[in-house]
Write an enzyme that holds these catalytic residues in place. Structure first.
Site, PDB file in Angstrom:
ATOM      1  CG  PHE A  15       4.273 -12.684  -3.075  1.00  0.00           C
ATOM      2  CD1 PHE A  15       3.947 -13.953  -2.594  1.00  0.00           C
ATOM      3  CD2 PHE A  15       5.300 -11.975  -2.451  1.00  0.00           C
ATOM      4  CE1 PHE A  15       4.630 -14.495  -1.500  1.00  0.00           C
ATOM      5  CE2 PHE A  15       5.986 -12.519  -1.381  1.00  0.00           C
ATOM      6  CZ  PHE A  15       5.646 -13.777  -0.899  1.00  0.00           C
ATOM      7  CG  ASN A  36      -2.652  -2.799 -13.113  1.00  0.00           C
ATOM      8  OD1 ASN A  36      -2.109  -3.677 -12.454  1.00  0.00           O
ATOM      9  ND2 ASN A  36      -1.978  -1.821 -13.700  1.00  0.00           N
ATOM     10  CB  THR A  39       3.317  -8.179 -11.270  1.00  0.00           C
ATOM     11  OG1 THR A  39       2.808  -7.308 -10.254  1.00  0.00           O
ATOM     12  CG2 THR A  39       4.379  -7.454 -12.074  1.00  0.00           C
ATOM     13  CB  VAL A  61      -3.807   2.660  -7.837  1.00  0.00           C
ATOM     14  CG1 VAL A  61      -4.444   1.554  -7.032  1.00  0.00           C
ATOM     15  CG2 VAL A  61      -2.367   2.358  -8.218  1.00  0.00           C
ATOM     16  CE  LYS A 107      -8.988  16.546   2.288  1.00  0.00           C
ATOM     17  NZ  LYS A 107      -9.206  17.292   1.061  1.00  0.00           N
ATOM     18  NE  ARG A 108     -15.077   9.841  -2.042  1.00  0.00           N
ATOM     19  CZ  ARG A 108     -15.799   8.759  -1.779  1.00  0.00           C
ATOM     20  NH1 ARG A 108     -16.896   8.862  -1.052  1.00  0.00           N
ATOM     21  NH2 ARG A 108     -15.441   7.575  -2.221  1.00  0.00           N
ATOM     22  CE1 TYR A 147       8.787  -1.259  -5.814  1.00  0.00           C
ATOM     23  CE2 TYR A 147      10.814  -1.098  -4.548  1.00  0.00           C
ATOM     24  CZ  TYR A 147       9.530  -1.596  -4.697  1.00  0.00           C
ATOM     25  OH  TYR A 147       8.997  -2.425  -3.734  1.00  0.00           O
ATOM     26  CE  LYS A 151       6.532   0.635  -3.394  1.00  0.00           C
ATOM     27  NZ  LYS A 151       5.226   0.180  -2.901  1.00  0.00           N
ATOM     28  NE  ARG A 188       9.499 -10.092  -6.032  1.00  0.00           N
ATOM     29  CZ  ARG A 188       8.409  -9.706  -5.393  1.00  0.00           C
ATOM     30  NH1 ARG A 188       8.501  -8.942  -4.331  1.00  0.00           N
ATOM     31  NH2 ARG A 188       7.215 -10.079  -5.808  1.00  0.00           N
TER      32      ARG A 188
HETATM   33  P1  NAD Z   1       3.569  -8.086  -6.775  1.00  0.00           P
HETATM   34  O1  NAD Z   1       4.175  -7.542  -8.004  1.00  0.00           O
HETATM   35  O2  NAD Z   1       3.361  -9.558  -6.663  1.00  0.00           O
HETATM   36  O3  NAD Z   1       2.163  -7.400  -6.476  1.00  0.00           O
HETATM   37  C1  NAD Z   1       1.868  -6.083  -6.858  1.00  0.00           C
HETATM   38  C2  NAD Z   1       0.424  -6.040  -7.301  1.00  0.00           C
HETATM   39  O4  NAD Z   1       0.086  -4.696  -7.690  1.00  0.00           O
HETATM   40  C3  NAD Z   1       0.182  -6.930  -8.545  1.00  0.00           C
HETATM   41  O5  NAD Z   1      -0.970  -7.698  -8.362  1.00  0.00           O
HETATM   42  C4  NAD Z   1       0.027  -5.914  -9.663  1.00  0.00           C
HETATM   43  O6  NAD Z   1      -0.757  -6.401 -10.739  1.00  0.00           O
HETATM   44  C5  NAD Z   1      -0.606  -4.747  -8.929  1.00  0.00           C
HETATM   45  N1  NAD Z   1      -0.422  -3.453  -9.599  1.00  0.00           N
HETATM   46  C6  NAD Z   1       0.722  -2.947 -10.130  1.00  0.00           C
HETATM   47  N2  NAD Z   1       0.492  -1.741 -10.649  1.00  0.00           N
HETATM   48  C7  NAD Z   1      -0.830  -1.461 -10.435  1.00  0.00           C
HETATM   49  C8  NAD Z   1      -1.666  -0.365 -10.741  1.00  0.00           C
HETATM   50  N3  NAD Z   1      -1.203   0.719 -11.385  1.00  0.00           N
HETATM   51  N4  NAD Z   1      -2.978  -0.426 -10.372  1.00  0.00           N
HETATM   52  C9  NAD Z   1      -3.462  -1.512  -9.744  1.00  0.00           C
HETATM   53  N5  NAD Z   1      -2.727  -2.587  -9.432  1.00  0.00           N
HETATM   54  C10 NAD Z   1      -1.416  -2.549  -9.760  1.00  0.00           C
HETATM   55  O7  NAD Z   1       4.450  -7.573  -5.533  1.00  0.00           O
HETATM   56  P2  NAD Z   1       4.380  -7.921  -3.987  1.00  0.00           P
HETATM   57  O8  NAD Z   1       5.632  -8.598  -3.627  1.00  0.00           O
HETATM   58  O9  NAD Z   1       3.092  -8.542  -3.650  1.00  0.00           O
HETATM   59  O10 NAD Z   1       4.445  -6.458  -3.367  1.00  0.00           O
HETATM   60  C11 NAD Z   1       3.288  -5.800  -2.876  1.00  0.00           C
HETATM   61  C12 NAD Z   1       3.670  -4.428  -2.333  1.00  0.00           C
HETATM   62  O11 NAD Z   1       4.635  -4.564  -1.302  1.00  0.00           O
HETATM   63  C13 NAD Z   1       4.290  -3.511  -3.393  1.00  0.00           C
HETATM   64  O12 NAD Z   1       3.827  -2.201  -3.178  1.00  0.00           O
HETATM   65  C14 NAD Z   1       5.770  -3.592  -3.099  1.00  0.00           C
HETATM   66  O13 NAD Z   1       6.442  -2.431  -3.496  1.00  0.00           O
HETATM   67  C15 NAD Z   1       5.783  -3.781  -1.601  1.00  0.00           C
HETATM   68  N6  NAD Z   1       7.001  -4.453  -1.165  1.00  0.00           N
HETATM   69  C16 NAD Z   1       7.209  -5.790  -1.418  1.00  0.00           C
HETATM   70  C17 NAD Z   1       8.385  -6.391  -1.035  1.00  0.00           C
HETATM   71  C18 NAD Z   1       8.645  -7.856  -1.281  1.00  0.00           C
HETATM   72  O14 NAD Z   1       9.753  -8.325  -0.991  1.00  0.00           O
HETATM   73  N7  NAD Z   1       7.718  -8.646  -1.765  1.00  0.00           N
HETATM   74  C19 NAD Z   1       9.390  -5.641  -0.397  1.00  0.00           C
HETATM   75  C20 NAD Z   1       9.162  -4.281  -0.194  1.00  0.00           C
HETATM   76  C21 NAD Z   1       7.961  -3.699  -0.552  1.00  0.00           C
HETATM   77  N1  UDP Z   2      19.856 -11.871  -7.608  1.00  0.00           N
HETATM   78  C1  UDP Z   2      20.694 -12.886  -8.061  1.00  0.00           C
HETATM   79  N2  UDP Z   2      20.197 -13.769  -8.974  1.00  0.00           N
HETATM   80  C2  UDP Z   2      18.927 -13.706  -9.446  1.00  0.00           C
HETATM   81  C3  UDP Z   2      18.065 -12.671  -8.966  1.00  0.00           C
HETATM   82  C4  UDP Z   2      18.579 -11.769  -8.053  1.00  0.00           C
HETATM   83  O1  UDP Z   2      21.851 -12.989  -7.648  1.00  0.00           O
HETATM   84  O2  UDP Z   2      18.549 -14.571 -10.261  1.00  0.00           O
HETATM   85  C5  UDP Z   2      20.391 -10.934  -6.591  1.00  0.00           C
HETATM   86  C6  UDP Z   2      20.182  -9.451  -6.926  1.00  0.00           C
HETATM   87  O3  UDP Z   2      21.242  -8.952  -7.710  1.00  0.00           O
HETATM   88  C7  UDP Z   2      20.153  -8.845  -5.541  1.00  0.00           C
HETATM   89  C8  UDP Z   2      19.514  -9.938  -4.663  1.00  0.00           C
HETATM   90  O4  UDP Z   2      19.661 -11.149  -5.401  1.00  0.00           O
HETATM   91  O5  UDP Z   2      21.455  -8.612  -5.061  1.00  0.00           O
HETATM   92  C9  UDP Z   2      18.048  -9.704  -4.390  1.00  0.00           C
HETATM   93  O6  UDP Z   2      17.402  -9.440  -5.629  1.00  0.00           O
HETATM   94  P1  UDP Z   2      15.824  -9.258  -5.770  1.00  0.00           P
HETATM   95  O7  UDP Z   2      15.565  -8.909  -7.190  1.00  0.00           O
HETATM   96  O8  UDP Z   2      15.127 -10.436  -5.196  1.00  0.00           O
HETATM   97  O9  UDP Z   2      15.441  -8.048  -4.804  1.00  0.00           O
HETATM   98  P2  UDP Z   2      16.119  -6.641  -4.423  1.00  0.00           P
HETATM   99  O10 UDP Z   2      16.369  -6.770  -2.975  1.00  0.00           O
HETATM  100  O11 UDP Z   2      17.391  -6.428  -5.185  1.00  0.00           O
HETATM  101  O12 UDP Z   2      15.082  -5.639  -4.775  1.00  0.00           O
END
Ligand code: NAD
Ligand code: UDP
Length: 315
Positions: A15, A36, A39, A61, A107-108, A147, A151, A188
């Site tokens: 996303f 990969n 998601t 990765v 690093k490399r 998670y 992180k 989400r």
């Molecule tokens: P997402 O799940 O849509 O995207 C994650 C991407 O990583 C996907 O395309 C998935 O296929 C890829 N991926 C997963 N495991 C992999 C692996 N082992 N090797 C290669 N690719 C891999 O999630 P997103 O919302 O786009 O989040 C992107 C990053 O931002 C993530 O690291 C997430 O933890 C971080 N983040 C997102 C949010 C949010 O609200 N969207 C909040 C906090 C942190």
């Molecule tokens: N949540 C909810 N209904 C749903 C999905 C999520 O009430 O269908 C709630 C969840 O319990 C959390 C908040 O919405 O309190 C945000 O959830 P999300 O999975 O988007 O992200 P989080 O911040 O918990 O990682």
């Protein structure tokens, strides 16, 4: 000759990665998107595949990678609790082994490397809103730990690589981000509620809906990530990126119902274990060091996101 910056985006077909790759290509960089497809989807970056300076690579990765790059955005990791809990061992490996491999690559190649960290490092916070020095309240053995702790360990690795090898690191702590191109089955809250509303299905509220989140529109977030990557050498973070507007989940449901005009009613379900009760970023640091603050209020961002889902999943 104009030297294009060679930029690796891991998780680029997800996303946030999709929006970041789109913006970096538009800015004239040479972008290598690695994923990969756990998601993420090829559809997310289909519009970039014919761009001469965009390249897609299927790679996990958790395995080493040898390419030549100038900047690395390390986004690879499932972000939705439903997905990251479906294979928790792989989630930790992705964060930890993934960080080791990408830091080794940085690093490399002497590349700058930015880690997509998360507000989850604060766990269920006891300080509100959360400033960066707050060290958090995280359960190390719960269902979210793969998670959260993955992180946190990645952040440790980033700062140890800086101390030990003088790497050019940046760590962004991203708060809940939403927008077009979230996967409809992502799990989400924003995508769940919009899809449910558009189908006229009940809106599933976990708990009583009084827990809070702060929702950042994806364009604002991408802008913050790019500013952080290109900030001067002394800026490492960790730095919060999120929208300080705080809403209860029940308020979010009501906003989605109003925006979609849905007839859906609310249904209440058990609150998942360790679900944080409140979350709101203190973005003083981002304002001061990056001159960054979100510009898109929730109502406006929801309008755009609903429009996207109407076109892509309605019916
Ligand atoms: P997402 O799940 O849509 O995207 C994650 C991407 O990583 C996907 O395309 C998935 O296929 C890829 N991926 C997963 N495991 C992999 C692996 N082992 N090797 C290669 N690719 C891999 O999630 P997103 O919302 O786009 O989040 C992107 C990053 O931002 C993530 O690291 C997430 O933890 C971080 N983040 C997102 C949010 C949010 O609200 N969207 C909040 C906090 C942190
Ligand atoms: N949540 C909810 N209904 C749903 C999905 C999520 O009430 O269908 C709630 C969840 O319990 C959390 C908040 O919405 O309190 C945000 O959830 P999300 O999975 O988007 O992200 P989080 O911040 O918990 O990682």
């Amino acid at each position: 000759m104009h030297q294009r910056t060679r930029i690796l985006v891991t998780g680029g077909a997800g996303f946030i990665g999709r929006h970041l790759c789109t913006r970096l290509v538009a800015e004239g960089h040479d972008v290598l998107c690695l994923d990969n497809f756990f998601t993420g989807t090829k559809d997310n970056i289909a519009h970039l595949l014919n761009e001469p300076h965009f390249e897609l690579m299927r790679h996990d990765v958790t395995f080493p990678l040898y390419v030549e790059v100038d900047q690395i955005y390390n986004l690879a990791c499932p972000a939705s609790p439903v997905h990251y809990q479906s294979d928790p061992v792989q989630t930790t490996k992705t964060s930890v082994h993934g960080a080791i491999n990408m830091l080794g690559l940085a690093k490399r190649t002497n590349a700058r490397i930015l880690q997509a960290s998360t507000s989850e490092v604060y766990g269920d916070p006891k300080i509100h809103p959360q400033p960066e020095p707050y060290t958090g309240n995280v359960n190390p053995i719960g269902p979210r730990s793969c998670y959260d702790e993955g992180k946190r360990c990645a952040e440790t690795l980033f700062f140890d690589y800086k101390r030990q090898h003088d790497l050019k690191i940046r760590v962004a702590r991203i708060f809940n981000t939403y927008g077009p191109n979230m996967h409809p089955n992502d799990g989400r809250v924003v995508s769940n509620f919009i899809v449910q509303a558009l189908k006229g299905d009940p809106i599933t509220i976990y708990g009583d809906g009084s827990q809070t989140r702060s929702f950042c529109y994806v364009d604002d977030l991408v802008d913050g990530l790019i500013r952080l990557m290109n900030a001067n050498e002394s800026v490492t973070g960790p730095i919060n990126l999120g929208n300080p507007g705080e809403f209860t989940i029940k308020e979010l449901a009501e906003l989605v119902i109003a925006e979609t005009g849905a007839k859906s009613h609310l249904t209440f379900h058990e609150l998942p274990q360790d679900d944080p009760l409140q979350r709101c970023p203190d973005i003083t640091q981002a304002r001061q060091t990056l001159s960054w603050a979100p510009t898109v209020p929730l109502a406006e961002g929801l309008k755009k996101t609903v429009a996207y889902f109407r076109d892509h999943v309605a019916g």
